[in-house]
Design an enzyme around this catalytic site. Structure first.
Site, PDB file in Angstrom:
ATOM      1  N   SER A 377     -60.288 -14.840  66.574  1.00 59.50           N
ATOM      2  CA  SER A 377     -61.094 -13.798  65.940  1.00 59.50           C
ATOM      3  C   SER A 377     -61.450 -14.180  64.508  1.00 59.50           C
ATOM      4  O   SER A 377     -62.590 -13.965  64.064  1.00 59.50           O
ATOM      5  CB  SER A 377     -60.345 -12.467  65.970  1.00 59.50           C
ATOM      6  OG  SER A 377     -61.089 -11.453  65.350  1.00 59.50           O
ATOM      7  N   PHE A 380     -64.170 -16.964  64.654  1.00 59.12           N
ATOM      8  CA  PHE A 380     -65.483 -16.488  65.086  1.00 59.12           C
ATOM      9  C   PHE A 380     -66.101 -15.532  64.069  1.00 59.12           C
ATOM     10  O   PHE A 380     -67.326 -15.513  63.899  1.00 59.12           O
ATOM     11  CB  PHE A 380     -65.369 -15.824  66.454  1.00 59.12           C
ATOM     12  CG  PHE A 380     -65.174 -16.803  67.577  1.00 59.12           C
ATOM     13  CD1 PHE A 380     -65.738 -18.055  67.515  1.00 59.12           C
ATOM     14  CD2 PHE A 380     -64.415 -16.471  68.689  1.00 59.12           C
ATOM     15  CE1 PHE A 380     -65.556 -18.977  68.531  1.00 59.12           C
ATOM     16  CE2 PHE A 380     -64.231 -17.376  69.714  1.00 59.12           C
ATOM     17  CZ  PHE A 380     -64.803 -18.640  69.642  1.00 59.12           C
ATOM     18  N   HIS A 381     -65.286 -14.720  63.402  1.00 56.44           N
ATOM     19  CA  HIS A 381     -65.831 -13.876  62.334  1.00 56.44           C
ATOM     20  C   HIS A 381     -66.408 -14.744  61.215  1.00 56.44           C
ATOM     21  O   HIS A 381     -67.486 -14.435  60.673  1.00 56.44           O
ATOM     22  CB  HIS A 381     -64.746 -12.957  61.767  1.00 56.44           C
ATOM     23  CG  HIS A 381     -64.550 -11.699  62.553  1.00 56.44           C
ATOM     24  ND1 HIS A 381     -63.862 -11.663  63.748  1.00 56.44           N
ATOM     25  CD2 HIS A 381     -64.965 -10.427  62.326  1.00 56.44           C
ATOM     26  CE1 HIS A 381     -63.854 -10.420  64.213  1.00 56.44           C
ATOM     27  NE2 HIS A 381     -64.515  -9.655  63.369  1.00 56.44           N
ATOM     28  N   GLU A 382     -65.689 -15.799  60.887  1.00 55.41           N
ATOM     29  CA  GLU A 382     -66.175 -16.685  59.831  1.00 55.41           C
ATOM     30  C   GLU A 382     -67.465 -17.392  60.249  1.00 55.41           C
ATOM     31  O   GLU A 382     -68.417 -17.501  59.461  1.00 55.41           O
ATOM     32  CB  GLU A 382     -65.097 -17.717  59.488  1.00 55.41           C
ATOM     33  CG  GLU A 382     -65.473 -18.656  58.360  1.00 55.41           C
ATOM     34  CD  GLU A 382     -65.642 -17.936  57.032  1.00 55.41           C
ATOM     35  OE1 GLU A 382     -66.470 -18.390  56.224  1.00 55.41           O
ATOM     36  OE2 GLU A 382     -64.953 -16.923  56.807  1.00 55.41           O
TER      37      GLU A 382
END
Length: 454
Positions: A377, A380-382
């Site tokens: 997470s 993927f957020h980055e």
């Protein structure tokens, strides 16, 4: 003797013209005030007399030990529906006043350039990239077909799947950075690419497990308990196509299906999707953009001013985040499920009631190991934010990983105080009130500084 006669007189029927002759209204069910009279107790002469007596001034009112409704021992045993309705009314009134005040002071600030600009029209390479992404699922299907017919070895199958999944992420990253796309277009493409990556991982993992089960000595027992597995070696192109468009990240050959499509229901959900999407745009343009434009870098300016900007930004950011959750996880996924007659629509659980950060992530990522969920997470957020902004500061990654100490803290508080509200309040405070506004300010000022240097 006097006491006995008094009891006999009370038990006898009253005189025709006596005030006790009047029958009082029947008490509501569960009413134990003014003597504890309940429905069904005033049957017959004796019950009627006692009901009449309980309404007289001489009848005792205080007959047992009771707590106040808002005392610590009774507050959680009461219904607070009325107070909840009051909070909703106050919330609507306060926000309505703020909206009117904002419109009177600044006017309507919505501009089309935020959503559609000349730069967005030049993002045709991103559109081509999005259209060509289905090449990777097709490659995964070809790999599984060759593995089914034993044309390639198992290690080679794994290597090919790793290459395909990594390429499905690196290809959009290269296109976005190479052609300097608009932020919103790049974010949309990266979001779509991450979904494709997740589906490819599930497809490869499930088919690998099916091949292992087909060689297992217990495959007959497994098939008896899970008849929906059918032939463990069978690879279906039709099931892959349905999986790639279905609202799920877990691949299987068959899914529970509904019998029909409710067209009126779909239209109703689409209307709500348009309304809430417009509401998000209004909040972003009218509130969030002016706040961040009139702010400083939160780590370089005055500390009190930075705290004030974060708190001022927290409310509109929270509204946008909740609207995004409702639009995507509820409206859009249910619309897609209805059109595809996808039956299992438990896309989310009541994560808003999470007592700890740990519980929130376990409900949000059901069936996934917690540390793996945190790490993926965070990455993927980055990627979703840093690649479209073309700036890698790892603020989103740090923000997600910072929740690991919060897991320990909320677990400790939960075990120490045995109170479900403490951890839930900490979750809302750090995750929505402080974390998201801080990340928005950090990325905005870093992007602005990058543009100034260019």
């Amino acid at each position: 003797m006097a006491s006995s006669r008094g009891g006999e007189a009370l038990a006898r029927s009253p005189e025709p013209h006596s005030p006790l002759r009047r029958r009082p209204p029947v008490a509501a069910e569960g009413d134990d005030g003014r003597g504890g009279v309940r429905r069904g107790e005033d049957q017959g002469a004796g019950g009627s007399v006692w009901a009449d007596f309980s309404r007289r001034a001489s009848a005792p009112v205080h007959r047992r030990v009771r707590e106040s409704p808002l005392s610590s021992d009774a507050v959680f045993k009461q219904s607070h529906a009325g107070l909840l309705n009051l909070c909703i009314v106050v919330l609507i009134a306060v926000n309505g006043r703020l909206i009117i005040e904002n419109l009177m002071k600044y006017g309507l600030l919505i501009r089309a350039g935020f959503w559609f600009s000349s730069k967005s029209l030049r993002d045709w390479p991103l559109l081509i990239c999005c259209v060509t992404l289905p090449v990777f699922p097709l490659g995964a299907f070809t790999t599984e077909k060759m593995a089914q017919h034993k044309f390639i070895s198992e290690p080679l199958v794994i290597c090919l799947h790793v290459v395909l999944t990594m390429a499905s992420i690196l290809y959009p990253v290269y296109v976005i950075i190479r052609f300097d796309s608009a932020v919103l277009s790049g974010f949309t493409l990266m979001f779509f690419a991450i979904i494709v990556w997740s589906k490819l991982v599930s497809y490869a993992h499930t088919n690998y497990d099916r091949r292992v089960l087909s060689k297992s000595i217990h495959k007959d027992d497994i098939h008896s308990h899970f008849p929906e597995l059918d032939d463990l070696k069978w690879v279906s192109f039709k099931s892959l196509v349905y999986f790639m468009v279905a609202p799920t990240l877990c691949y299987q050959l068959n899914y529970p299906r509904t019998t029909s499509i409710r067209k009126g229901w779909v239209i109703h959900q689409i209307v709500k999707l348009v309304i809430f999407t417009g509401l998000m745009g209004f909040i972003i343009e009218q509130y969030i953009n002016p706040i961040i434009k009139n702010s400083q870098h939160p780590l370089r300016g005055n500390l009190l001013y930075a705290i004030e900007r974060v708190l001022k930004l927290s409310i509109p950011t929270l509204y946008v985040w909740l609207c995004m959750f409702y639009c995507f996880f509820h409206l859009w996924l249910n619309i897609l499920a209805e059109l595809l007659r996808f039956g299992d629509r438990e896309f989310y659980k009541d994560w808003w009631n999470a007592k700890t950060i740990d519980e929130y992530w376990r409900m949000w990522n059901m069936g996934v190991a917690l540390m793996i969920a945190f790490f993926l997470s965070a990455i993927f957020h980055e990627i979703c934010v840093a690649v479209p902004c073309q700036i890698f500061k790892f603020w989103a990654f740090i923000g997600i990983m910072f929740q690991i100490p919060l897991i320990v803290l909320t677990k400790y508080l939960q075990n120490k105080f045995k109170n479900t509200t403490v951890g839930n309040m900490i979750f809302w405070l750090f995750f929505c009130i402080l974390g998201q506004p801080m990340c928005i300010l950090l990325y905005y000022h870093d992007v602005m500084n990058r543009k100034v240097k260019l």
